[in-house]
Design an enzyme around this catalytic site. Structure first.
Site, mmCIF file in Angstrom:
data_model
loop_
_atom_site.group_PDB
_atom_site.id
_atom_site.type_symbol
_atom_site.label_atom_id
_atom_site.label_comp_id
_atom_site.label_asym_id
_atom_site.label_seq_id
_atom_site.Cartn_x
_atom_site.Cartn_y
_atom_site.Cartn_z
ATOM 1 N N PRO A 181 0.844 -1.202 0.000
ATOM 2 C CA PRO A 181 0.000 0.000 0.000
ATOM 3 C C PRO A 181 0.880 1.254 0.000
ATOM 4 C CG PRO A 181 0.038 -0.990 2.181
ATOM 5 C CD PRO A 181 0.808 -1.914 1.299
ATOM 6 N N ASP B 153 5.966 2.561 2.118
ATOM 7 C CA ASP B 153 5.029 1.480 2.439
ATOM 8 C C ASP B 153 4.199 1.945 3.632
ATOM 9 O OD1 ASP B 153 3.769 -0.819 3.389
ATOM 10 O OD2 ASP B 153 5.442 -2.131 2.873
ATOM 11 N N HIS B 154 2.894 2.173 3.403
ATOM 12 C CA HIS B 154 2.044 2.756 4.436
ATOM 13 C C HIS B 154 1.750 1.792 5.581
ATOM 14 C CE1 HIS B 154 -0.046 6.093 5.935
ATOM 15 N NE2 HIS B 154 -0.708 6.463 4.864
ATOM 16 N N ARG B 155 2.096 0.510 5.417
ATOM 17 C CA ARG B 155 1.963 -0.436 6.521
ATOM 18 C C ARG B 155 3.024 -0.176 7.590
ATOM 19 N NH1 ARG B 155 2.600 -5.852 3.153
ATOM 20 N NH2 ARG B 155 4.379 -4.558 2.498
#
Length: 442
Positions: A237, A412-414
């Site tokens: 994401p 990486d938005h995680r």
């Protein structure tokens, strides 16, 4: 007498192959250790050394042919005493670089019943690193990854490429459990319905009905990049944060250093950014990590290797600057020049392409104002660099022409949230707009 020149194993999967891009000619004299064939795989160009001294009498393949490990490339007329396999291995090891000796050893071992034992005891330094887009960049010579016969057998059975498996043993040695863990991750990723991987392929429309067309082959590197980009887009994401930075003072300093420098390679903006990013990674270690989906943990690197995206005739590659935090910007500039030159003639090695923790993609040199790059998995962040443009601005209430450059941080938005990304860019902005801080930090 004639000897067969056998192409070495190109990976743990016997189906792994590549395209021949250079060959000797009939009548050429080769010495043990000479590079006689180059094979472009889906990752890099592999140079294969000769195992004997002799003269080429016959070619079993031609330029453009697809080959795999175990195929015969050519026949060589050699002296009558060249039968002893162990003698040939010893001769190559004594006359060539370790990596060439390793390739020769794999070639001989691949035709023996005890190949697994030979690979296990081969006196070769491990070349394994944690998985990176080494899917895009790693060499097939990592068939000599540090793993025992049982782990190798399991990897072949499951179709797992050992060059991208993270070993948890001493010095990165890969166990059977490591292979099983990697296979589970692959299966889970394949089962995810989201993104391009869960969408069936559509049939192409017939565009030839509107006019002439032709088909163009993609290089192995370009195909690997395509596969990796689809994997990254459908798995990670993404989010982006952008900052416009005044590089006027830094550019003036860079030009002054360039005028006074006695170094063969003048200081470049990419080299300066590489050094600054390396410093930032010390203060923001999360940006230098890998996200383990299985354990939901971060694996944080304690070393700082920065990848530099390089446009080559065969596609995009990302060689790295090792320990960039410990090097000067001028030293980094020299390394980048060497890597870029190697990329233009397809000479980047496996080691050049491994172990990066963060990537810089600079398209400013060809005029791009800004870009939103995709994360270079399994890294969790990447910087896109645009060109510096003149802009009239108020400085101390007076109009002044300044050079403004856009930096875009993809992440990486995680792993990273927007506030953390903004703080990372703010750190770089402060260092760039006040170049004197660089002297304090280093």
């Amino acid at each position: 007498m004639n000897k067969s020149l056998i192409i070495p194993a190109l990976g743990d999967d016997a189906r792994t192959g590549g395209e021949i891009i250079s060959l000797p000619a009939i009548g050429d004299r080769l010495a043990c250790g000479d590079i006689y064939i180059e094979i472009e795989t889906d990752k890099v160009v592999v140079e294969v050394p000769c195992e004997f001294d002799g003269v080429v009498t016959e070619l079993k393949c031609k330029l453009g042919d697809k080959v795999c490990g175990g195929d015969i490339a050519a026949m060589l007329e050699v002296a009558a005493d060249a039968d002893a396999v162990n003698g040939d291995i010893a001769a190559c090891i004594s006359q060539t670089e370790p990596e060439r000796a390793a390739a020769s050893l794999v070639s001989v071992a691949s035709s023996q019943e005890n190949r697994g034992e030979l690979l296990q005891v081969a006196p070769v330094q491990p070349v394994y690193e944690a998985p990176a887009t080494e899917a895009q960049n790693a060499s097939l010579l990592s068939a000599i990854a540090p793993a025992g016969p049982a782990a190798r057998h399991l990897a072949r059975t499951l179709g797992v490429d050992l060059s991208v498996v993270m070993g948890t043993g001493a010095r990165g040695r890969i166990s059977k459990e490591d292979v099983k863990h990697h296979a589970k991750i692959i299966i889970q990723a394949a089962e995810k319905p989201a993104g391009g991987r869960g969408i069936p392929r559509r049939e192409l429309p017939d565009i030839a009905q509107f006019g002439a067309v032709h088909r163009a082959e993609m290089s192995g590197i370009a195909r690997a990049t395509s596969d990796n980009m689809q994997f990254v887009w459908s798995t990670v994401p993404h989010a982006w944060v952008e900052e416009e930075i005044d590089v006027s003072d830094l550019e003036s300093l860079r030009k002054a250093v360039k005028r006074d420098s006695r170094e063969p390679m003048p200081l470049t903006m990419t080299a300066i950014l590489c050094k600054l990013v390396a410093l930032a990674l010390h203060d923001f270690p999360k940006f230098n990590s890998v996200f383990d989906e299985q354990s939901q943990q971060l694996i944080v690197r304690e070393y700082v290797n920065v990848g530099i995206a390089v446009d080559t005739p065969r596609g995009l590659l990302v060689p790295g600057i090792r320990d960039a935090d410990k090097k000067s910007a001028i030293s980094i500039a020299n390394e980048i020049k060497v890597l870029a030159d190697k990329g233009q003639v397809s000479k980047l090695s496996a080691e050049d392409l491994k172990g990066n923790g963060f990537t810089i993609s600079n398209l400013g040199g060809i005029g791009a104002t800004r870009l939103c790059p995709l994360v270079n998995w399994p890294e969790v962040a990447i910087i896109g660099v645009g060109s510096a443009r003149d802009r009239l601005m108020l400085v101390n209430d007076k109009p002044e022409n300044r050079k403004i450059m856009a930096l875009t941080l993809g992440f990486d938005h995680r792993v990273i949230n927007g506030a953390e990304a903004a703080r990372f860019l703010a750190f770089l902005k402060e260092m760039i707009e006040q170049p004197g801080l660089l002297l304090i930090k280093t």
